[in-house]
Design a protein around this motif. Sequence first.
Motif, mmCIF file in Angstrom:
data_model
loop_
_atom_site.group_PDB
_atom_site.id
_atom_site.type_symbol
_atom_site.label_atom_id
_atom_site.label_comp_id
_atom_site.label_asym_id
_atom_site.label_seq_id
_atom_site.Cartn_x
_atom_site.Cartn_y
_atom_site.Cartn_z
ATOM 1 N N ILE A 26 0.875 -1.174 0.000
ATOM 2 C CA ILE A 26 0.000 0.000 0.000
ATOM 3 C C ILE A 26 0.905 1.214 0.000
ATOM 4 O O ILE A 26 1.737 1.374 0.899
ATOM 5 N N GLU A 27 0.757 2.072 -0.998
ATOM 6 C CA GLU A 27 1.517 3.319 -1.087
ATOM 7 C C GLU A 27 0.526 4.472 -1.159
ATOM 8 O O GLU A 27 -0.481 4.378 -1.853
ATOM 9 N N ALA A 28 0.836 5.552 -0.450
ATOM 10 C CA ALA A 28 -0.015 6.737 -0.468
ATOM 11 C C ALA A 28 0.826 7.946 -0.825
ATOM 12 O O ALA A 28 1.874 8.176 -0.216
ATOM 13 N N GLY A 29 0.367 8.690 -1.812
ATOM 14 C CA GLY A 29 1.068 9.903 -2.220
ATOM 15 C C GLY A 29 0.494 11.122 -1.518
ATOM 16 O O GLY A 29 -0.604 11.075 -0.943
ATOM 17 N N PRO A 30 1.195 12.242 -1.560
ATOM 18 C CA PRO A 30 0.759 13.439 -0.844
ATOM 19 C C PRO A 30 -0.543 14.046 -1.376
ATOM 20 O O PRO A 30 -1.237 14.738 -0.649
ATOM 21 N N ALA A 31 -0.896 13.746 -2.627
ATOM 22 C CA ALA A 31 -2.118 14.317 -3.205
ATOM 23 C C ALA A 31 -3.324 13.406 -3.021
ATOM 24 O O ALA A 31 -4.380 13.639 -3.600
ATOM 25 N N GLY A 32 -3.180 12.357 -2.210
ATOM 26 C CA GLY A 32 -4.291 11.449 -1.970
ATOM 27 C C GLY A 32 -4.367 10.300 -2.954
ATOM 28 O O GLY A 32 -5.354 9.573 -2.991
ATOM 29 N N ASP A 33 -3.317 10.128 -3.768
ATOM 30 C CA ASP A 33 -3.261 9.006 -4.693
ATOM 31 C C ASP A 33 -2.741 7.777 -3.948
ATOM 32 O O ASP A 33 -1.735 7.850 -3.251
ATOM 33 N N VAL A 34 -3.429 6.653 -4.139
ATOM 34 C CA VAL A 34 -3.071 5.420 -3.450
ATOM 35 C C VAL A 34 -2.860 4.319 -4.478
ATOM 36 O O VAL A 34 -3.634 4.178 -5.425
ATOM 37 N N HIS A 35 -1.805 3.563 -4.279
ATOM 38 C CA HIS A 35 -1.512 2.387 -5.113
ATOM 39 C C HIS A 35 -1.499 1.174 -4.202
ATOM 40 O O HIS A 35 -0.796 1.158 -3.188
ATOM 41 N N ILE A 36 -2.294 0.170 -4.554
ATOM 42 C CA ILE A 36 -2.353 -1.060 -3.782
ATOM 43 C C ILE A 36 -2.006 -2.217 -4.709
ATOM 44 O O ILE A 36 -2.606 -2.375 -5.762
ATOM 45 N N MET A 37 -1.025 -2.995 -4.290
ATOM 46 C CA MET A 37 -0.653 -4.197 -5.022
ATOM 47 C C MET A 37 -1.158 -5.382 -4.216
ATOM 48 O O MET A 37 -0.893 -5.484 -3.016
#
Length: 98
Positions: A39-50
């Motif tokens: 789970i990765e979260a970017g500062p602009a509220g973008d999330v990537h889940i593998m």
Amino acid sequence: MREAFQQAEVIERIRQQLSSVIDPEIGRGIVEMGLIYLIEAGPAGDVHIMMTTTTKGCPASAFLADAVRACAGSVIGVMNVDVELTYDPPWNPSMMAP
């Protein structure tokens, strides 16, 4: 520094939300089963889940990916959720929580 802390908080809230997603075939939570790899979260509220499923041909793949997207998207601060299904490494029962 504060930004990294906020991202860590968002990731933890997402992980907690994802704990409510149950694999319909096995009847256990996908986090507990070890199906969430990243789970990765970017500062602009973008999330990537593998994530993965128990098998490559799992008939619940689309259902699970949609449930993950919806749960993560319900977390305050999350604006966009990208869910990536991967089978590397392949899932095995040793990945499950005791």
